[in-house]
Structures are given as C-alpha cells and as structure tokens.
Design a protein around this motif. Structure first.
Motif, PDB file in Angstrom:
ATOM      1  N   ALA A  23       5.277  11.650  11.290  1.00 32.80           N
ATOM      2  CA  ALA A  23       6.349  10.556  11.177  1.00 32.80           C
ATOM      3  C   ALA A  23       6.016  10.235   9.801  1.00 32.80           C
ATOM      4  N   GLY A  24       6.847   9.343   9.512  1.00 30.43           N
ATOM      5  CA  GLY A  24       6.994   9.396   8.080  1.00 30.43           C
ATOM      6  C   GLY A  24       6.090   7.364   8.017  1.00 30.43           C
ATOM      7  N   ILE A  25       5.951   6.552   7.255  1.00 28.15           N
ATOM      8  CA  ILE A  25       5.262   5.156   7.357  1.00 28.15           C
ATOM      9  C   ILE A  25       6.353   4.828   5.893  1.00 28.15           C
ATOM     10  N   HIS A  60      -6.701   1.696   5.861  1.00 26.70           N
ATOM     11  CA  HIS A  60      -7.028   0.604   4.681  1.00 26.70           C
ATOM     12  C   HIS A  60      -6.517   0.983   3.761  1.00 26.70           C
ATOM     13  N   ILE A  61      -5.738   0.715   2.828  1.00 28.52           N
ATOM     14  CA  ILE A  61      -5.402   1.400   1.722  1.00 28.52           C
ATOM     15  C   ILE A  61      -5.618  -0.219   0.330  1.00 28.52           C
ATOM     16  N   SER A  62      -6.820   0.659  -0.354  1.00 26.36           N
ATOM     17  CA  SER A  62      -7.142  -0.199  -1.818  1.00 26.36           C
ATOM     18  C   SER A  62      -6.128  -1.159  -2.380  1.00 26.36           C
ATOM     19  N   PRO A  63      -6.210  -2.445  -2.468  1.00 24.16           N
ATOM     20  CA  PRO A  63      -5.970  -2.690  -3.325  1.00 24.16           C
ATOM     21  C   PRO A  63      -5.033  -2.044  -4.690  1.00 24.16           C
ATOM     22  N   TYR A  64      -4.094  -2.233  -4.992  1.00 17.44           N
ATOM     23  CA  TYR A  64      -3.963  -1.068  -6.178  1.00 17.44           C
ATOM     24  C   TYR A  64      -4.477  -1.969  -7.926  1.00 17.44           C
ATOM     25  N   GLU A  65      -5.324  -1.118  -8.296  1.00 21.38           N
ATOM     26  CA  GLU A  65      -5.989  -1.983  -9.698  1.00 21.38           C
ATOM     27  C   GLU A  65      -5.427  -2.851 -10.354  1.00 21.38           C
ATOM     28  N   GLN A  66      -3.980  -2.241 -11.149  1.00 17.59           N
ATOM     29  CA  GLN A  66      -3.243  -3.255 -11.770  1.00 17.59           C
ATOM     30  C   GLN A  66      -2.268  -3.683 -11.404  1.00 17.59           C
ATOM     31  N   GLY A  67      -1.801  -4.178  -9.979  1.00  8.52           N
ATOM     32  CA  GLY A  67      -1.502  -5.091  -9.149  1.00  8.52           C
ATOM     33  C   GLY A  67      -1.452  -6.921  -9.649  1.00  8.52           C
ATOM     34  N   ASN A  68      -0.135  -6.715  -9.505  1.00  2.45           N
ATOM     35  CA  ASN A  68      -0.878  -8.430 -10.114  1.00  2.45           C
ATOM     36  C   ASN A  68      -0.308  -9.094  -8.603  1.00  2.45           C
ATOM     37  N   ARG A  69       0.145 -10.500  -8.487  1.00  3.16           N
ATOM     38  CA  ARG A  69       0.359 -10.730  -7.288  1.00  3.16           C
ATOM     39  C   ARG A  69       0.921 -10.236  -6.118  1.00  3.16           C
ATOM     40  N   PHE A  70       1.519  -9.119  -6.413  1.00  5.75           N
ATOM     41  CA  PHE A  70       2.522  -8.284  -5.545  1.00  5.75           C
ATOM     42  C   PHE A  70       1.696  -7.776  -5.333  1.00  5.75           C
ATOM     43  N   ASN A  71       0.303  -7.308  -5.201  1.00  6.11           N
ATOM     44  CA  ASN A  71      -0.618  -6.249  -4.439  1.00  6.11           C
ATOM     45  C   ASN A  71      -0.423  -6.586  -3.210  1.00  6.11           C
ATOM     46  N   HIS A  72      -0.898  -5.505  -2.095  1.00 10.21           N
ATOM     47  CA  HIS A  72      -0.978  -5.574  -0.251  1.00 10.21           C
ATOM     48  C   HIS A  72      -1.989  -6.091   0.132  1.00 10.21           C
ATOM     49  N   GLU A  73      -1.866  -6.360   1.485  1.00  5.71           N
ATOM     50  CA  GLU A  73      -2.235  -6.547   1.974  1.00  5.71           C
ATOM     51  C   GLU A  73      -3.479  -5.041   2.506  1.00  5.71           C
ATOM     52  N   PRO A  74      -4.970  -4.990   2.026  1.00  7.05           N
ATOM     53  CA  PRO A  74      -5.485  -3.537   2.859  1.00  7.05           C
ATOM     54  C   PRO A  74      -4.945  -3.195   3.983  1.00  7.05           C
ATOM     55  N   LYS A  75      -5.635  -4.004   5.152  1.00  8.54           N
ATOM     56  CA  LYS A  75      -5.408  -3.842   6.597  1.00  8.54           C
ATOM     57  C   LYS A  75      -4.320  -3.815   7.252  1.00  8.54           C
ATOM     58  N   ARG A  76      -3.064  -4.613   6.605  1.00 10.09           N
ATOM     59  CA  ARG A  76      -2.382  -4.989   7.494  1.00 10.09           C
ATOM     60  C   ARG A  76      -0.849  -3.908   8.500  1.00 10.09           C
ATOM     61  N   PRO A  77      -1.036  -4.009   9.663  1.00  9.60           N
ATOM     62  CA  PRO A  77      -0.473  -3.110  10.185  1.00  9.60           C
ATOM     63  C   PRO A  77       0.587  -2.432   9.701  1.00  9.60           C
ATOM     64  N   ARG A  78       1.431  -1.280   9.700  1.00  6.86           N
ATOM     65  CA  ARG A  78       2.504  -0.270   8.969  1.00  6.86           C
ATOM     66  C   ARG A  78       3.470  -0.040  10.227  1.00  6.86           C
ATOM     67  N   LYS A  79       4.368  -0.015   9.937  1.00  7.75           N
ATOM     68  CA  LYS A  79       5.633   0.831  10.683  1.00  7.75           C
ATOM     69  C   LYS A  79       5.528   2.400  10.448  1.00  7.75           C
ATOM     70  N   LEU A  80       5.329   2.549  11.572  1.00 11.01           N
ATOM     71  CA  LEU A  80       5.760   4.672  11.650  1.00 11.01           C
ATOM     72  C   LEU A  80       7.058   4.876  11.798  1.00 11.01           C
ATOM     73  N   LEU A  81       7.794   5.481  11.188  1.00 14.17           N
ATOM     74  CA  LEU A  81       9.191   6.131  10.863  1.00 14.17           C
ATOM     75  C   LEU A  81       9.382   7.141  11.584  1.00 14.17           C
TER      76      LEU A  81
END
Length: 151
Positions: A23-25, A60-81
C-alpha cells in the motif's frame, strides 16, 4: 544517503501471516525526510478500515531535526492508499475472527514510500514456543554442520 527499509521485527513472532499487500501512504514532507534518515518505528502499529479508507495507527515517525513549525505529529493516524476493491476485501476479511492488519515493512519503491501490510492472525503462547524451539534446533544443526566441515 541510502534509503533504509524499516521492519516490524516482532510482527512475525506475534502473528501468523496469511497474506501480504503493498500500500502507498500519504505523508508530509518532513515525514519523508525522517523516514529517509531511518527514524521511523512500526512496533505496535496496526491498520484499520474506517469509512471506506485504510488508516494506519501508532506508527511513530520522529520529528525532522531541521523541520521548523511545519514539523509533523509523530504518532498521527496516516491514510494508506489502496484500490477501493482491495480495501473492501480487507474489510470483509478483518471482520472474521482473529484477523488483523499489521504493517511488516516500510520501504522506498522508486521515490514513493510503500507499506507492506499483512493480513495476520494472532499466535497463541504455545505457537511462539514452538517457533522458538524450531529456530533453536535449526541453529544447533547449522552449528553442527559448520563444525563438521572444519574437521
């Protein structure tokens, strides 16, 4: 920098895998960058069909180190394609007793991130013990064969 494959090592120990699907994500930019760096974890994650869509929970996807305020929530639900037809088939199979959708791997195919999903049934404690005993027996046989060739 080589893209890494992230695996769910406990999945095959905890479940009998019947079928696997690709599946895609749907991800954001900072999530892709974290996955390329290998900072993702599939342990304790699962997928569920809701409102005709396939959703992946607890990845769990760790927040990106160089990400700023647009960084993501680590354990958010993600849609599979996946195709609607495949999703409806999975919905029917997961309603059967004991079937779950478990992600086995997260990998790159060309430039797209893919998830290998398994239609799996939970193992009982005695099944796990049998697997461990078989693995130990194979290890002993391999060790004996290796020592035999040295002589």
């Amino acid at each position: 920098m080589a893209a890494r494959t992230i695996t769910n090592r406990k999945a095959r120990h905890e479940y009998h895998v019947d079928e696997t699907y690709e599946a895609g994500i749907a991800l954001t930019g900072t999530e892709i960058k974290s996955i390329r760096a290998g900072k993702a974890n599939l342990q304790d994650s699962y997928a569920r069909v809701e409102n005709g869509e396939l959703i992946l929970y607890n990845m769990h996807i760790s927040p990106y180190e160089q990400g700023n305020r647009f960084n993501h929530e680590p354990k958010r639900p993600r849609k599979l394609l996946m195709h609607k037809r495949e999703i409806m088939r999975l919905l029917g199979q997961t309603r059967e007793k004991g079937f779950s959708l478990i992600p086995l791997k997260l990998y790159f195919k060309n430039s797209w991130v893919k998830v290998e999903l398994a239609l799996a049934r939970g193992k009982k404690k005695y099944d796990k013990r049998e697997d461990i005993a078989a693995r130990d027996a194979k290890r002993e046989m391999d060790r004996a064969m290796k020592n035999r060739h040295r002589e």
